[in-house]
Structure formats: structure tokens, C-alpha cells
Design a protein around this motif. Structure first.
Motif, PDB file in Angstrom:
ATOM      1  N   VAL A 241       0.854  -1.194   0.000  1.00 21.82           N
ATOM      2  CA  VAL A 241       0.000   0.000   0.000  1.00 21.82           C
ATOM      3  C   VAL A 241       0.887   1.241   0.000  1.00 21.82           C
ATOM      4  CG1 VAL A 241      -1.786   1.296   1.247  1.00 21.82           C
ATOM      5  CG2 VAL A 241      -1.840  -1.205   1.255  1.00 21.82           C
ATOM      6  N   LEU A 242       0.509   2.231  -0.801  1.00 22.32           N
ATOM      7  CA  LEU A 242       1.197   3.522  -0.826  1.00 22.32           C
ATOM      8  C   LEU A 242       0.296   4.575  -0.198  1.00 22.32           C
ATOM      9  CD1 LEU A 242       2.439   3.559  -4.555  1.00 22.32           C
ATOM     10  CD2 LEU A 242       3.530   2.489  -2.562  1.00 22.32           C
ATOM     11  N   GLN A 243       0.904   5.515   0.524  1.00 22.64           N
ATOM     12  CA  GLN A 243       0.134   6.646   1.030  1.00 22.64           C
ATOM     13  C   GLN A 243       0.801   7.938   0.578  1.00 22.64           C
ATOM     14  OE1 GLN A 243      -1.099   8.695   5.253  1.00 22.64           O
ATOM     15  NE2 GLN A 243      -1.539   6.521   5.041  1.00 22.64           N
ATOM     16  N   PHE A 244      -0.016   8.908   0.161  1.00 20.77           N
ATOM     17  CA  PHE A 244       0.532  10.168  -0.338  1.00 20.77           C
ATOM     18  C   PHE A 244      -0.537  11.249  -0.302  1.00 20.77           C
ATOM     19  CE2 PHE A 244      -0.990   7.447  -3.702  1.00 20.77           C
ATOM     20  CZ  PHE A 244      -1.744   8.262  -4.536  1.00 20.77           C
ATOM     21  N   HIS A 245      -0.071  12.487  -0.422  1.00 23.10           N
ATOM     22  CA  HIS A 245      -0.951  13.651  -0.423  1.00 23.10           C
ATOM     23  C   HIS A 245      -1.514  13.854  -1.826  1.00 23.10           C
ATOM     24  CE1 HIS A 245      -1.779  18.073  -0.547  1.00 23.10           C
ATOM     25  NE2 HIS A 245      -2.274  17.806   0.640  1.00 23.10           N
ATOM     26  N   TYR A 246      -2.842  13.977  -1.905  1.00 21.82           N
ATOM     27  CA  TYR A 246      -3.441  14.233  -3.210  1.00 21.82           C
ATOM     28  C   TYR A 246      -4.824  14.855  -3.047  1.00 21.82           C
ATOM     29  CZ  TYR A 246      -4.944  13.914  -7.990  1.00 21.82           C
ATOM     30  OH  TYR A 246      -5.386  14.259  -9.245  1.00 21.82           O
ATOM     31  N   ASN A 247      -5.115  15.842  -3.881  1.00 24.79           N
ATOM     32  CA  ASN A 247      -6.451  16.426  -3.949  1.00 24.79           C
ATOM     33  C   ASN A 247      -6.672  17.032  -5.330  1.00 24.79           C
ATOM     34  OD1 ASN A 247      -5.383  19.196  -3.872  1.00 24.79           O
ATOM     35  ND2 ASN A 247      -4.928  18.743  -1.713  1.00 24.79           N
ATOM     36  N   ALA A 248      -7.814  17.676  -5.515  1.00 26.29           N
ATOM     37  CA  ALA A 248      -8.233  18.148  -6.834  1.00 26.29           C
ATOM     38  C   ALA A 248      -7.379  19.291  -7.387  1.00 26.29           C
ATOM     39  CB  ALA A 248      -9.703  18.567  -6.799  1.00 26.29           C
ATOM     40  N   PHE A 249      -6.524  19.877  -6.580  1.00 21.18           N
ATOM     41  CA  PHE A 249      -5.578  20.861  -7.115  1.00 21.18           C
ATOM     42  C   PHE A 249      -4.520  20.170  -7.992  1.00 21.18           C
ATOM     43  CE2 PHE A 249      -6.785  23.490  -3.271  1.00 21.18           C
ATOM     44  CZ  PHE A 249      -7.419  24.488  -3.997  1.00 21.18           C
ATOM     45  N   GLY A 250      -4.426  18.847  -7.863  1.00 16.74           N
ATOM     46  CA  GLY A 250      -3.475  18.084  -8.673  1.00 16.74           C
ATOM     47  C   GLY A 250      -2.065  18.151  -8.140  1.00 16.74           C
ATOM     48  N   SER A 251      -1.208  17.287  -8.670  1.00 12.21           N
ATOM     49  CA  SER A 251       0.199  17.252  -8.264  1.00 12.21           C
ATOM     50  C   SER A 251       0.975  16.445  -9.293  1.00 12.21           C
ATOM     51  CB  SER A 251       0.342  16.593  -6.882  1.00 12.21           C
ATOM     52  OG  SER A 251       0.126  15.194  -6.965  1.00 12.21           O
ATOM     53  N   GLU A 252       2.258  16.261  -9.049  1.00 14.43           N
ATOM     54  CA  GLU A 252       3.058  15.449  -9.969  1.00 14.43           C
ATOM     55  C   GLU A 252       2.535  14.015 -10.061  1.00 14.43           C
ATOM     56  OE1 GLU A 252       7.075  14.588  -8.945  1.00 14.43           O
ATOM     57  OE2 GLU A 252       6.626  14.088  -6.859  1.00 14.43           O
ATOM     58  N   PHE A 253       1.793  13.575  -9.042  1.00 13.66           N
ATOM     59  CA  PHE A 253       1.331  12.192  -9.024  1.00 13.66           C
ATOM     60  C   PHE A 253       0.294  11.878 -10.107  1.00 13.66           C
ATOM     61  CE2 PHE A 253       2.452  12.392  -4.291  1.00 13.66           C
ATOM     62  CZ  PHE A 253       3.705  11.840  -4.505  1.00 13.66           C
ATOM     63  N   ASP A 254      -0.301  12.907 -10.719  1.00 18.00           N
ATOM     64  CA  ASP A 254      -1.238  12.639 -11.811  1.00 18.00           C
ATOM     65  C   ASP A 254      -0.719  13.158 -13.153  1.00 18.00           C
ATOM     66  OD1 ASP A 254      -1.662  15.403 -11.726  1.00 18.00           O
ATOM     67  OD2 ASP A 254      -3.650  15.257 -10.813  1.00 18.00           O
ATOM     68  N   ARG A 255       0.591  13.444 -13.233  1.00 15.15           N
ATOM     69  CA  ARG A 255       1.190  13.972 -14.455  1.00 15.15           C
ATOM     70  C   ARG A 255       1.871  12.862 -15.253  1.00 15.15           C
ATOM     71  NH1 ARG A 255      -1.371  17.618 -12.367  1.00 15.15           N
ATOM     72  NH2 ARG A 255      -0.599  19.696 -11.809  1.00 15.15           N
ATOM     73  N   GLN A 256       1.930  13.067 -16.550  1.00 15.87           N
ATOM     74  CA  GLN A 256       2.622  12.107 -17.409  1.00 15.87           C
ATOM     75  C   GLN A 256       4.091  12.028 -17.003  1.00 15.87           C
ATOM     76  OE1 GLN A 256       2.068  12.915 -21.560  1.00 15.87           O
ATOM     77  NE2 GLN A 256       3.140  11.077 -22.236  1.00 15.87           N
ATOM     78  N   GLY A 257       4.610  10.834 -16.913  1.00 15.56           N
ATOM     79  CA  GLY A 257       6.011  10.655 -16.538  1.00 15.56           C
ATOM     80  C   GLY A 257       6.226  10.457 -15.056  1.00 15.56           C
ATOM     81  N   THR A 258       5.301  10.993 -14.237  1.00 13.61           N
ATOM     82  CA  THR A 258       5.383  10.794 -12.781  1.00 13.61           C
ATOM     83  C   THR A 258       4.012  10.374 -12.240  1.00 13.61           C
ATOM     84  OG1 THR A 258       4.967  13.158 -12.385  1.00 13.61           O
ATOM     85  CG2 THR A 258       7.270  12.435 -12.440  1.00 13.61           C
ATOM     86  N   ASN A 259       3.260   9.636 -13.053  1.00 12.70           N
ATOM     87  CA  ASN A 259       1.898   9.267 -12.674  1.00 12.70           C
ATOM     88  C   ASN A 259       1.924   8.066 -11.726  1.00 12.70           C
ATOM     89  OD1 ASN A 259      -0.826   8.234 -12.641  1.00 12.70           O
ATOM     90  ND2 ASN A 259      -1.226   9.589 -14.377  1.00 12.70           N
TER      91      ASN A 259
END
Length: 324
Positions: A181-199
Motif C-alpha cells: 500500500v502507498l500513502q501520499f498527499h493528493y487532492n483536486a488541485f493536482g500534483s506530480e502524481f497525476d502527471r505524465q512521466g510521474t503518474n
């Protein structure tokens, strides 16, 4: 309440679970505020009990939340419910005590024993490395990972998790820590975690890893509940006191960004709670969110967003409004 399986961990958790950082109260680390003000233990316990009634079955805490206070409050709650009705997660890695590094193996073992004592249980369902600071040049990384496996074999933890704050950090340590399981910060403002190359969502999906997202409400910023002309003031030991997003200019900017979302999906605070929570949940079927709470009202509000998914068009509308 809807439930999800956290990937290959096979943990079945409520899609809206409970983040228990705030109920730890004010705290500091190295002189910096890392807690939350305004908590009350009786209200925290009432919130935990209400959550259980509503079908929320996953509680996320850590040794550092109020220096054990969050765990102890949860321990009081666990006395009143069947242990197997709750998925309890805790973490190690920010509180190092007298150890040279919080990931020193003997310290990991000590902290888990203290966590179990605080919680009044003999196992945790999910135990995370809270960060990726394994010492200079990852000195303790391999030994720390081995220690976690030993604790798992001893039955003191069921599932190993990894929390991190960047894609690069996840890629660096996960081959060694091998979390389920991974845990990380994420919300609708977006972050590198939903970007191409770092998804991270795409990568975790390929690995069949569960995902637990904290901060889905962006500490209330996505709910437009703060008055820009009278920005909120936070008490001592509250991590929000150092957040520059609570300024008049930023609050006005967020309000403007939220306007098209309100027009399409509702103006009420509860409408925006649903928007924030379901946007995060839309990123992966293997994920849940852990919004924080301090009282029953907040628990009910967060739980009220469950089972109300957004359409693909609504997800795109939100992304365009907040990330363009």
C-alpha cells in the motif's frame, strides 16, 4: 458506505476512511508546529463511534500524531468495538526519540511496540514507513525493510505500507521496502502524481498496489469555507499556521477557481465535500481517502460524500477549473 480493496494487500476498506492526525492535538517537531489545535478527546471519541456506525472501518494514525495521543484516543475507542471490524493503520519515521534516525531497526521495533501499547491491541493491520528518510545514503533502508518483514512474520503487522512525498522517492525506496500500500498527499488541485512521466496512479495500478490519499479536502481550502477578508488564525502547534494558502489573495483565487464547479455541481459546503472526495477517488479503483476530522459533524459530512461518484465529464470540469 462503499468499500474498496487496496490492491494486492486484500484489505477491504471504506472508500471514505478516517485520517486521525487532527485528533492528536497540537505538537511540535524540532521547534516547528506539526499538529492541530482545537481538538477535544470526547468529541474525537464521539466521531470515531459515529464513523463506525456509518460503516467507516479504516482508521489512519501515526506515532508522531500528538506524540502518541492520537493512538491512545483510538485505543479507547477500540475497547468498545470488535477488533476485526476495524482496519487500523499506523506509521513510523518522523518521531526518532533518542535514535540517530527514526528508521534505525531497533527504533522501528520499539515504536511498533509502543504503538501497540497505545492502541491496546496486539497487531496493526497496516504499518507504514512514514517517509523515505532512511539515513545518509539510505544507510538503514535494507535493514529497515528486513525488520518490517520480521514484524510481519511475527504477526504484529499484517500489511507493509510506504508513505512518501515525491514520485522520485517512491521509485527509490519501493524496490527495497516492497510495500503493498502507498500513502501520499493528493487532492483536486493536482500534483506530480497525476502527471505524465510521474503518474503514481498508473504505476501503482500496474503493480496492483493499494493507495491511500490524505488531504483530499486540502485542509478545508477546497470547501470555500474561509472568509478572505478575515483569514483564519490557528493556535500554537497547528501545522496550518505556516501554510501560506490561508492568505486573502490565495483564498480569493481559490474562490474564483471554484465558481464554475459550484455552478455545475452545487454551492453548498456538502456539495464541495463530495466534489473533493470523489475527484480523488476517481483517480483509481484501488484507492481510498482519509480526510481528517475533529468531531461527529465532520465525520458525517465526509461520510455523506461516499457512494456518489462523479462522471468522467464532471472530473474533467473540476480538473480544468482547478489545474488550468
Amino acid at each position: 458506505m462503499e468499500y474498496r480493496i487496496l490492491g494486492k494487500s486484500n484489505l477491504r476498506v471504506s472508500e471514505v476512511s478516517l485520517g486521525c492526525w487532527a485528533i492528536g492535538g497540537p505538537s511540535w517537531r524540532d521547534g516547528e508546529p506539526v499538529g492541530w489545535s482545537g481538538n477535544d478527546d470526547n468529541e474525537s471519541l464521539a466521531g470515531l463511534r459515529r464513523a463506525h456506525d456509518l460503516g467507516i472501518n479504516h482508521l489512519d494514525t501515526a506515532d508522531v500524531y500528538g506524540d502518541g495521543h492520537s493512538e491512545r484516543v483510538i485505543g479507547r475507542f477500540l475497547k468498545d468495538v470488535p477488533r476485526d471490524s476495524v482496519v487500523v493503520a499506523s506509521k513510523v519515521g518522523w518521531f526518532r526519540g533518542t535514535a540517530p534516525n527514526a528508521m534505525q531497526p531497533v527504533h522501528i521495533r520499539h515504536q511498533l511496540e509502543q504503538t501497540l501499547t497505545n492502541l491496546g491491541t496486539d497487531y496493526v493491520d497496516l504499518f507504514y514507513f512514514h517517509n523515505t528518510n532512511f539515513g545518509p545514503e539510505d544507510l538503514y533502508l535494507e535493514e529497515a525493510a528486513d525488520t518490517m518483514r520480521e514484524l510481519q512474520k511475527e504477526g504484529k503487522i499484517r500489511v507493509i505500507g510506504q508513505s512518501a512525498y515525491s514520485y522520485a522517492d517512491f521509485m527509490r525506496v519501493c524496490p527495497v521496502t516492497r510495500p503493498d500500500v502507498l500513502q501520499f498527499h493528493y487532492n483536486a488541485f493536482g500534483s506530480e502524481f497525476d502527471r505524465q512521466g510521474t503518474n503514481l496512479f498508473k504505476w501503482a495500478q500496474e503493480q496492483n498496489l493499494g493507495m491511500v490519499m490524505f488531504g483530499p479536502l486540502a485542509q478545508g481550502l477546497l470547501l470555500d469555507k474561509f472568509d478572505p477578508d478575515n483569514p483564519p488564525q490557528f493556535g500554537e502547534g497547528d501545522i496550518r499556521s505556516t501554510n501560506q494558502s490561508y492568505t486573502k489573495s490565495r483564498l480569493l483565487e481559490i474562490r474564483k477557481q471554484l465558481q464554475p464547479i459550484k455552478e455545475h455541481l452545487g454551492h453548498e459546503t456538502q456539495d464541495l465535500v463530495r466534489v473533493a472526495i470523489q475527484y480523488a477517488l476517481a483517480q483509481s479503483p484501488n484507492a481510498c481517502v482519509i480526510p481528517g476530522f475533529k468531531n461527529t459533524r465532520q465525520v458525517e459530512s465526509n461520510a455523506g460524500a461516499a457512494g456518489k461518484p462523479l462522471t468522467a465529464q464532471e472530473v474533467e470540469l473540476i480538473r480544468q477549473a482547478l489545474q488550468s
